[in-house]
Design an enzyme around this catalytic site. Structure first.
Site, PDB file in Angstrom:
ATOM      1  N   PHE A  24       0.854  -1.202   0.000  1.00  0.00           N
ATOM      2  CA  PHE A  24       0.000   0.000   0.000  1.00  0.00           C
ATOM      3  C   PHE A  24       0.882   1.242   0.000  1.00  0.00           C
ATOM      4  O   PHE A  24       1.747   1.398   0.869  1.00  0.00           O
ATOM      5  CB  PHE A  24      -0.890  -0.012   1.246  1.00  0.00           C
ATOM      6  N   GLY A  25       0.654   2.129  -0.971  1.00  0.00           N
ATOM      7  CA  GLY A  25       1.370   3.400  -1.032  1.00  0.00           C
ATOM      8  C   GLY A  25       0.435   4.549  -0.700  1.00  0.00           C
ATOM      9  O   GLY A  25      -0.714   4.578  -1.170  1.00  0.00           O
ATOM     10  N   TYR A  26       0.906   5.478   0.116  1.00  0.00           N
ATOM     11  CA  TYR A  26       0.065   6.621   0.520  1.00  0.00           C
ATOM     12  C   TYR A  26       0.771   7.955   0.307  1.00  0.00           C
ATOM     13  O   TYR A  26       0.188   9.012   0.541  1.00  0.00           O
ATOM     14  CB  TYR A  26      -0.335   6.475   2.000  1.00  0.00           C
ATOM     15  N   GLY A  27       2.040   7.919  -0.130  1.00  0.00           N
ATOM     16  CA  GLY A  27       2.796   9.155  -0.389  1.00  0.00           C
ATOM     17  C   GLY A  27       3.286   9.126  -1.824  1.00  0.00           C
ATOM     18  O   GLY A  27       2.492   8.936  -2.757  1.00  0.00           O
ATOM     19  N   SER A  28       4.597   9.247  -1.994  1.00  0.00           N
ATOM     20  CA  SER A  28       5.121   9.235  -3.360  1.00  0.00           C
ATOM     21  C   SER A  28       4.820   7.909  -4.059  1.00  0.00           C
ATOM     22  O   SER A  28       4.766   7.849  -5.287  1.00  0.00           O
ATOM     23  CB  SER A  28       6.635   9.488  -3.356  1.00  0.00           C
ATOM     24  N   GLU A  99      12.857   3.810   0.904  1.00  0.00           N
ATOM     25  CA  GLU A  99      12.158   4.238   2.128  1.00  0.00           C
ATOM     26  C   GLU A  99      13.077   4.183   3.355  1.00  0.00           C
ATOM     27  O   GLU A  99      12.606   4.110   4.484  1.00  0.00           O
ATOM     28  CB  GLU A  99      10.923   3.349   2.343  1.00  0.00           C
TER      29      GLU A  99
END
Ligand code: SIN
Length: 190
Positions: A24-28, A99
C-alpha cells in the site's frame, strides 16, 4: 541524525515465502511507482491518517535542511486512501532503499472495499525514528515545504503531486489539501 532502516527491514522474513504481496502506497508511492508491479488498484487502510510529519534528508531535503514528507499516524476511525500494488517480494530490496530514512515495513489490512481486504505491506515512519519531525501547524508545514529541496527535487513538487494524486483517487485529506492551499497562496504572494 539520519535514520537508516534498511538493515532492520531486511531482517524481516514476513511475506518472504509468498510469490506475490500487496503493497500500500500513501505518499510518493501513489504517484511514482518506479518499480515493476503485477497490477495496481486504489485501496485504503483504516485507523491511520496521512501526516507531513516525517523529515526527508535523502529525497526532498538534505541532512542539514530536511524536507517534510508523509507518514501514517494511528488514529482510531480514520481512513487513508492510497494505491495498492501487487508486487513480487524481490522488489523489497529497492523499496527498503527508497524508504530507508526511517520507514519500517508494517503488516496491515489493505482494503479494496468495505468487506474486501488483504493482509499486505505498508512502509511507516513512526515517532521513534530519528528523522521524525512531528506535528506543526499546516501553515508552518507549508512554509517548511516551500523552502526545502533535495536530490529527488523540490519538496513542493512532492506535495503538489500527492494532492493531485489523492484528488484523482477521489480521496479526501483535509491535512494535505490545507497545506497545498497555504503553499499555493504563498507562491501567489511572491
Ligand atoms: C509511501 O508513499 O507509501 C511512503 C511515503 C513516501 O515514500 O512518500
Amino acid at each position: 541524525m539520519v535514520a537508516n532502516t534498511i538493515a532492520i527491514n531486511q531482517q524481516s522474513t514476513e511475506f518472504a515465502d509468498r510469490q506475490q504481496v500487496w503493497l500500500f502506497g500513501y505518499g510518493s508511492l501513489i504517484y511514482k511507482a518506479g518499480f515493476p508491479f503485477i497490477k495496481r488498484q486504489p485501496a485504503f487502510i483504516r485507523h491511520y491518517s496521512r501526516r507531513f510529519w516525517q523529515g526527508s534528508h535523502d529525497h526532498r531535503g538534505t541532512p542539514e535542511n530536511p524536507g517534510r514528507v508523509v507518514t501514517l499516524i494511528e488514529e482510531p476511525g480514520a481512513v487513508c486512501m492510497g494505491m495498492a500494488y501487487l508486487i513480487s517480494p524481490s522488489e523489497f530490496a529497492q523499496l527498503d532503499y527508497r524508504e530507508k530514512n526511517g520507514y519500517l515495513r508494517v503488516k496491515l489490512h489493505i482494503y479494496f472495499q468495505a468487506n474486501d481486504f488483504v493482509e499486505g505491506l505498508v512502509y511507516i515512519a513512526d515517532a521513534d525514528n530519528s528523522a521524525f519531525l512531528g506535528p506543526a501547524s499546516e501553515l508552518d508545514i507549508a512554509r517548511h515545504i516551500a523552502k526545502s529541496q533535495g536530490p529527488s527535487g523540490h519538496n513542493r513538487d512532492y506535495l503538489l503531486a500527492l494532492a493531485d494524486a489523492i484528488r484523482e483517487l477521489q480521496g479526501d485529506d483535509p491535512h494535505v489539501f490545507a497545506i497545498e492551499q497555504h503553499l499555493i497562496s504563498s507562491l501567489n504572494d511572491d
